[in-house]
Motif scaffolding. Sequence first.
Motif, PDB file in Angstrom:
ATOM      1  N   ARG B  62       0.825  -1.204   0.000  1.00 29.48           N
ATOM      2  CA  ARG B  62       0.000   0.000   0.000  1.00 29.48           C
ATOM      3  C   ARG B  62       0.863   1.259   0.000  1.00 29.48           C
ATOM      4  NH1 ARG B  62      -3.933  -0.335  -1.692  1.00 29.48           N
ATOM      5  NH2 ARG B  62      -3.293   1.701  -2.403  1.00 29.48           N
ATOM      6  N   ASP B  66       1.197   4.058  -2.938  1.00 30.28           N
ATOM      7  CA  ASP B  66       0.873   5.442  -2.617  1.00 30.28           C
ATOM      8  C   ASP B  66       1.964   6.366  -3.141  1.00 30.28           C
ATOM      9  OD1 ASP B  66      -1.332   4.598  -1.371  1.00 30.28           O
ATOM     10  OD2 ASP B  66      -0.555   4.829   0.655  1.00 30.28           O
ATOM     11  N   GLY B  69       2.012   6.853  -6.660  1.00 31.01           N
ATOM     12  CA  GLY B  69       0.936   7.703  -7.148  1.00 31.01           C
ATOM     13  C   GLY B  69       1.276   9.177  -7.106  1.00 31.01           C
ATOM     14  N   LEU B  70       2.246   9.526  -6.300  1.00 30.17           N
ATOM     15  CA  LEU B  70       2.619  10.935  -6.213  1.00 30.17           C
ATOM     16  C   LEU B  70       3.463  11.342  -7.410  1.00 30.17           C
ATOM     17  CD1 LEU B  70       3.481  11.354  -2.439  1.00 30.17           C
ATOM     18  CD2 LEU B  70       1.352  11.800  -3.624  1.00 30.17           C
ATOM     19  N   ASP B  71       3.309  12.571  -7.810  1.00 26.19           N
ATOM     20  CA  ASP B  71       4.069  13.073  -8.951  1.00 26.19           C
ATOM     21  C   ASP B  71       5.559  12.864  -8.743  1.00 26.19           C
ATOM     22  OD1 ASP B  71       1.908  13.763 -10.326  1.00 26.19           O
ATOM     23  OD2 ASP B  71       2.185  15.936 -10.233  1.00 26.19           O
ATOM     24  N   ILE B  75       5.333  13.476  -0.188  1.00 29.23           N
ATOM     25  CA  ILE B  75       4.180  14.282   0.169  1.00 29.23           C
ATOM     26  C   ILE B  75       4.598  15.745   0.131  1.00 29.23           C
ATOM     27  CG2 ILE B  75       2.675  14.864   2.112  1.00 29.23           C
ATOM     28  CD1 ILE B  75       2.923  11.904   2.941  1.00 29.23           C
ATOM     29  N   HIS B  84      -3.292  18.783   0.650  1.00 32.37           N
ATOM     30  CA  HIS B  84      -3.225  17.396   0.203  1.00 32.37           C
ATOM     31  C   HIS B  84      -4.039  16.489   1.124  1.00 32.37           C
ATOM     32  CE1 HIS B  84      -1.489  13.589  -1.165  1.00 32.37           C
ATOM     33  NE2 HIS B  84      -1.177  13.324   0.088  1.00 32.37           N
ATOM     34  N   THR B  88      -7.193  14.243   0.105  1.00 30.55           N
ATOM     35  CA  THR B  88      -7.195  12.808   0.386  1.00 30.55           C
ATOM     36  C   THR B  88      -8.476  12.385   1.102  1.00 30.55           C
ATOM     37  OG1 THR B  88      -4.793  12.826   0.596  1.00 30.55           O
ATOM     38  CG2 THR B  88      -5.942  10.943   1.539  1.00 30.55           C
ATOM     39  N   LEU B  91     -11.167  12.139  -1.336  1.00 26.73           N
ATOM     40  CA  LEU B  91     -10.939  10.947  -2.157  1.00 26.73           C
ATOM     41  C   LEU B  91     -11.317   9.684  -1.396  1.00 26.73           C
ATOM     42  CD1 LEU B  91      -9.635   9.970  -4.862  1.00 26.73           C
ATOM     43  CD2 LEU B  91      -7.578   9.551  -3.515  1.00 26.73           C
ATOM     44  N   ASN B  92     -10.943   9.646  -0.140  1.00 28.08           N
ATOM     45  CA  ASN B  92     -11.217   8.457   0.669  1.00 28.08           C
ATOM     46  C   ASN B  92     -12.707   8.168   0.784  1.00 28.08           C
ATOM     47  OD1 ASN B  92      -8.601   7.729   1.161  1.00 28.08           O
ATOM     48  ND2 ASN B  92      -8.436   8.834   3.102  1.00 28.08           N
ATOM     49  N   ILE B  98     -10.580   0.484   1.145  1.00 35.45           N
ATOM     50  CA  ILE B  98      -9.225   0.794   1.586  1.00 35.45           C
ATOM     51  C   ILE B  98      -9.232   1.502   2.932  1.00 35.45           C
ATOM     52  CG2 ILE B  98      -7.206   2.200   1.046  1.00 35.45           C
ATOM     53  CD1 ILE B  98      -7.906   1.669  -1.939  1.00 35.45           C
TER      54      ILE B  98
END
Lengths: 230, 230
Positions: B62, B66, B69-71, B75, B84, B88, B91-92, B98
């Motif tokens: 996980r 994660d 997934g970040l550019d 963070i 952010h 999140t 999004l969650n 998850i």
Amino acid sequence: MREETLRRREEILKAAMATFGSKGYHNGPLAEIAEQVDMTHAGILHHFGSKDHLLLEVLRYRDESDVAGLDGQHIPGGIDMFRHLVRTAFLNAQRAGIVQTYAVLSAESVTDDHPARAFFEGRYRTLRSEAVEAFEALCAERGVAVPASVRHASASILAVMDGLQVQWLLDPTQVDLGEASQFAIEAIVAAVLDPRPSPLGADGTGSVEQQPVAVDGVVPAEAAGQPVGA
Amino acid sequence: MREETLRRREEILKAAMATFGSKGYHNGPLAEIAEQVDMTHAGILHHFGSKDHLLLEVLRYRDESDVAGLDGQHIPGGIDMFRHLVRTAFLNAQRAGIVQTYAVLSAESVTDDHPARAFFEGRYRTLRSEAVEAFEALCAERGVAVPASVRHASASILAVMDGLQVQWLLDPTQVDLGEASQFAIEAIVAAVLDPRPSPLGADGTGSVEQQPVAVDGVVPAEAAGQPVGA
DNA sequence: GCCAACTTACTGACTGCACGGTAAGTTCTC
DNA sequence: GAGAACTTACCGTGCAGTCAGTAAGTTGGC
């Protein structure tokens, strides 16, 4: 021997709290509870019928003794409720056992068909609405309109207390349960009573932001993950 | 067949996330995970050695996805970190599975000898210190001194996100995960950047209050209970 | 290009244990 | 002597982990 029986059951309930707290419900065997009160696990089933039922009695027992502890029979309202919550947080910092029981069971209860699910659902619902009422009383007292944020604030106050407990249980040296709870509760209450513009600017949802930092760029839905804080 | 093997293991990890999320670790059988990927439980043990090890791999997986997934690979810092986090949370609200996995496992991890305990301990420690750094950057940028409250605020922000998730999982109709998280995070950030006098008056610890409302009146130590919010 | 040697990815059957629940018997109390 | 408070013994199940075997690759020698 009725008096003695009651005392015995109370012993069992306390032992169950300890075991469920340190091992969780599913992983906490009846035999361990029985051992603490010098009994066999069958003896416990004699008193409580089943393990599920024992768990519910444990939760009910806690709530009962909480109420019994209050001067009257209800949590104070208005600003006193929030003072009460802060005081409770400081008190909890000296009761790791009880805190752990609730922390473990409340999170475990979100799993499928957990016997304590309805209990915690109801518990949070009640506490949230009590907090909402406290906010409403507080606003009325100060002659300000009740902002829409009270529902979020109510949930958030309970949430921050619970979340801090988990972090504190994992590493008590890094988190001061009382102080941190007080800080957060004061911050949230202040934000309700006297709102200020968001320090984050915009609305924070990121829906119009030009440079999404993470997540948005992830394609395979399930592969996204929860970047942080989840 | 190496490529295929990797893919297979990833399938297993996802299946394990689902099962651990819906049933918890101790109560989530390997057989159920195996079934989802058309395998026997022995096949899973072939790949991961033991159930404990599988859990750790799940958590590692996980975190890896994660970061992927970040550019960049980290963070964002400063105010962007808090933006952010809010993003999140929104999004969650669309990834209950998850969210549940993390909520259940993080609380379960505080139990005795839980295999994921070290993981979550480290995770929170890291996240807290990242939040502290973000606050420090933010304060520097605005030319204000770094208040002592940043440690409490950092823990509180993570705490409120986690706590809201539990309430939301129990009853999504009563809690708006995104909005509530945003409200609380903004309130806490605001309280750090621009402190105001406590809306609760005094210091809230109750040590000098003349009319303790609850708790203090309870005599039998263990019978005290945790009046609320624990 | 083929075959032997070896490895990988499993399955199926089994072991052993932990645990919740039940039933029958025993002792103690009112 | 009736019923409550147990104990002992037992059953059934759920489950992690072991192990031997098998089939499908993979590699190396020629």
